[in-house]
Design a protein around this motif. Structure first.
Motif, PDB file in Angstrom:
ATOM      1  N   ARG A  52       1.733  -3.368  -7.174  1.00  0.00           N
ATOM      2  CA  ARG A  52       2.175  -2.420  -6.143  1.00  0.00           C
ATOM      3  C   ARG A  52       3.505  -1.747  -6.566  1.00  0.00           C
ATOM      4  O   ARG A  52       3.675  -0.535  -6.426  1.00  0.00           O
ATOM      5  N   TYR A  53       4.405  -2.560  -7.072  1.00  0.00           N
ATOM      6  CA  TYR A  53       5.721  -2.060  -7.492  1.00  0.00           C
ATOM      7  C   TYR A  53       5.578  -0.987  -8.561  1.00  0.00           C
ATOM      8  O   TYR A  53       6.259   0.055  -8.525  1.00  0.00           O
ATOM      9  N   SER A  54       4.676  -1.222  -9.527  1.00  0.00           N
ATOM     10  CA  SER A  54       4.468  -0.253 -10.602  1.00  0.00           C
ATOM     11  C   SER A  54       3.810   1.017 -10.095  1.00  0.00           C
ATOM     12  O   SER A  54       4.212   2.135 -10.454  1.00  0.00           O
ATOM     13  N   VAL A  55       2.803   0.888  -9.250  1.00  0.00           N
ATOM     14  CA  VAL A  55       2.080   2.048  -8.716  1.00  0.00           C
ATOM     15  C   VAL A  55       3.021   2.957  -7.934  1.00  0.00           C
ATOM     16  O   VAL A  55       2.975   4.193  -8.054  1.00  0.00           O
ATOM     17  N   LYS A  56       3.904   2.376  -7.142  1.00  0.00           N
ATOM     18  CA  LYS A  56       4.834   3.165  -6.323  1.00  0.00           C
ATOM     19  C   LYS A  56       5.776   3.984  -7.204  1.00  0.00           C
ATOM     20  O   LYS A  56       6.212   5.077  -6.822  1.00  0.00           O
TER      21      LYS A  56
END
Length: 674
Positions: A597-601
């Protein structure tokens, strides 16, 4: 039927009678409740009680037994309370498996019973592992495993007997030959005259006995137990008997000739023993009536707490409300060995200090340090001892740790994995090395049905690490190059680890040995001698279940693992105009979704890259999760770059075309242009 008292006291002879009668009367009550719809299913052992009772009474209470679904006498002779057994049969939450398993498909460490799974054969290898534990500790004990004549046709039977013979294990293999595997007669199961004849082929002693004579079963098993302990060798026992009911009650017995049923009815183990006791003046008719009445009253008393239920049609209920979360919380054992952990998630890695070593040497270092840290850790695998394994990872280990702890195995993948589980029952840790990850198919059942599910089923953990040399890029062809991690990611109860750097390889391997759950540890063969990196000499761990941020970027997230990490790093170095955020999953089960999630954001554009073939690969699971949970941050469709949906070719040029790396640039450009 002839009985010999074998100098047993009157009290002991009467104990045999009560222990025979108790499971018979319980069964008769259960069959009544089954017909009334108050339990759901029943596998009857009527006619076979002398085997379970005689064998169990011949062993010590703290020696492990691996029974089948027709061995109620094992459970009752180990004094398991009927009240709780009945709750187990009803599927109640306060039964032995909290409603998660059926009838006798469970175990109890307190009672040294490890129940079956439906596949019949795997418990034989588990008995090998328990016997190995006894042997390593130099304890004067045996393990005993039941199987039926049908089960002797399974590969696991042959593997388990071979391992026991080669390793000189004190284990008793007991075959209940009741004439039929469901409806298939023995004439369609095997061609040897007696199943005990197979013992000689495996280099072990064997005998065929009357399984309906409780005193003979007891006396012979007791003698065999003493032999196995004295000689430190296995033994095969074939007990001739007959099943007087159907395979299970719904199947009936219409396929059995009437005259055969009548013949075996005359050999009833309880009726004949009772008549002999009366003839010898040991038991009187009045005492028979009294004993039967007392046991029937005991049954009613044991079932009394369920009296409200007995008036209803079968419908399992819980003492407390169930929830999905309560089930999820008990898939894994959480009692891990405490260590000092080093791990990161969602942020760039700290700079690692240490000597630069090869990927393969980091694995070897982790194995050595874990062997020193855990005196109860046993390594098992083909050619891993003096030869050092086909990749030389365990070279020199025998000199330091000895052949008891670094064990060459026969080519019996399934039996060795079962043996590892048996070691776990007795508190050992074990590592099984697959010579190549491709060969794990031979042990698939033990992994996905026995190791993975045993903790969820009855609270017994499987402290087993299976090392999996995996991957393509070395010109090894279809059966030495497969990426098969996705097979296991689908299986709840397993953990799947896949390091890409020497630092992670050592740290994750050490962590795997501290974890009490079954772990598939994938190590890429092409990385063994091609990748180097800093690795601390001291012992350390990397937390399982946490991804690693390889580099940060804002244009595209590449989520990957294994060889894909190095493909992504190399691509980023050649395309400095593209800001790539590279996330190394490191653990595939459980997945670090928060790091994803952190990377996608950060980027809004995502490429999932893996060496495995596209269809059914883990990339599909990651993409689905992102689409469901990160949709509002996406600026383009989530894409997958994977290898072709073909077997892996041998020719190296064809292999390079097969690999996902050949299409990486195309997918990155698609996302850039979107």
């Amino acid at each position: 039927m002839k009985f010999h008292p074998y100098n047993l006291s009157r009290e002991r002879l009467l104990d045999f009678y009560k222990n025979l009668l108790w499971p018979r009367l319980i069964e008769e009550k259960m069959l009544l409740l089954l017909r009334q719809g108050k339990i759901s299913k029943w596998f009857s052992g009527i006619g076979q009680e002398a085997i379970s009772v005689g064998a169990t009474m011949a062993l010590q209470q703290d020696e492990w037994i691996m029974p089948l679904h027709r061995n109620l006498g094992v459970f009752t002779c180990r004094n398991m309370p009927l009240n709780k057994l009945f709750k187990q049969w009803q599927g109640d939450l306060d039964g032995y498996t909290k409603g998660r398993e059926r009838s006798f498909h469970f175990g109890s460490k307190e009672h040294h019973i490890c129940g079956m799974i439906s596949h019949l054969g795997p418990q034989l290898s588990v008995a090998d592992g328990v016997a190995l534990a006894y042997k390593l500790r130099k304890e004067q004990k045996v393990s005993l495993a039941f199987t039926g004549e049908g089960g002797t046709s399974e590969g696991e039977f042959h593997e388990a007997l071979n391992v026991a013979a080669v390793w000189d294990l004190p284990v008793i293999f007991l075959v209940e030959n009741n004439g039929y595997g469901l409806s298939t007669p023995v004439s369609e199961q095997y061609r040897c005259q007696q199943l005990s004849d197979r013992g000689k082929g495996y280099g072990m002693e064997a005998v065929t006995i009357d399984g309906n004579n409780v005193l003979e079963v007891y006396h012979i098993i007791k003698g065999i137990r003493e032999y196995c302990i004295r000689e430190q060798k296995p033994y095969l026992v074939e007990c001739m008997t007959f099943r007087m009911r159907g395979h299970e009650e719904a199947s009936g017995t219409r396929y059995v000739p009437k005259e055969l049923m009548e013949e075996w009815a005359k050999k009833d183990p309880i009726t004949n023993y009772e008549e002999w006791l009366v003839k010898e003046g040991i038991l009187g008719n009045e005492e028979i009536t009294t004993t039967r009445n007392e046991l029937k009253q005991k049954i009613e008393k044991e079932l009394a707490p369920n009296s409200a239920r007995l008036g209803e049609t079968y419908a399992p209920v819980a003492e407390e409300p169930t929830s999905a979360q309560s089930s999820l919380d008990e898939v894994y054992c959480k009692e891990a060995t405490s260590t000092s952990e080093t791990a990161h998630h969602g942020t760039p890695s700290l700079k690692v200090e240490g000597t630069s070593v090869r990927f393969i040497d980091a694995i070897s270092s982790g194995l050595r340090q874990s062997l020193r840290k855990h005196p109860n850790l046993i390594l098992m695998g083909q050619d891993i001892a003096e030869y050092g394994g086909v990749f030389k990872i365990t070279e020199g280990f025998v000199t330091e740790f000895g052949k008891e702890r670094v064990r060459n195995t026969p080519i019996c993948e399934s039996a060795i994995i079962g043996t590892a589980l048996g070691l776990s029952l007795e508190g050992f840790k074990s590592m099984v090395e697959m010579q190549f990850a491709d060969f794990v198919t031979m042990g698939f059942n033990q992994i996905v049905n026995n190791l993975a599910k045993i903790y969820y089923r009855w609270g017994q953990n499987a402290d087993v690490v299976i090392r999996m040399p995996t991957g393509a890029g070395v010109g090894a062809g279809p059966f030495h190059s497969q990426s098969n991690e996705a097979w296991f990611v689908h299986t709840s109860g397993l953990k799947v680890v896949y390091p890409s750097t020497p630092y992670d390889a050592k740290g994750l391997l050490n962590a795997a040995f501290n974890d009490p759950n079954p772990i598939l540890y994938f190590e890429h063969k092409a990385l063994y001698r091609s990748i180097t990196g800093p690795v601390p000499e001291e012992y350390y761990t990397v937390e399982i279940g946490k991804a690693n941020q390889v580099q940060t970027g804002v244009d595209i997230s590449i989520i990957t693992y294994g060889s894909g990490v190095h493909w992504a790093i190399a691509y980023a170095a050649e395309h400095l105009d593209i800001s790539l955020d590279i996330l190394d999953l490191r653990t595939l089960l459980p997945i670090d979704y928060e790091a994803i999630r952190y990377s996608v954001k950060k980027t809004g554009k995502v490429l999932v890259l893996h060496e495995d073939s596209l269809t059914g690969g883990i990339g599909g699971e990651v993409v689905a999760w992102i689409a469901e949970h990160c949709f509002e941050w996406l600026d383009a469709p989530v894409m997958r770059c994977a290898s072709l949906d073909t077997p892996i070719p041998f020719n190296t040029e064809l292999e390079q075309t097969f690999l996902a790396k050949a299409r990486l640039n195309d997918y990155v450009q698609k996302l850039i242009d979107y």
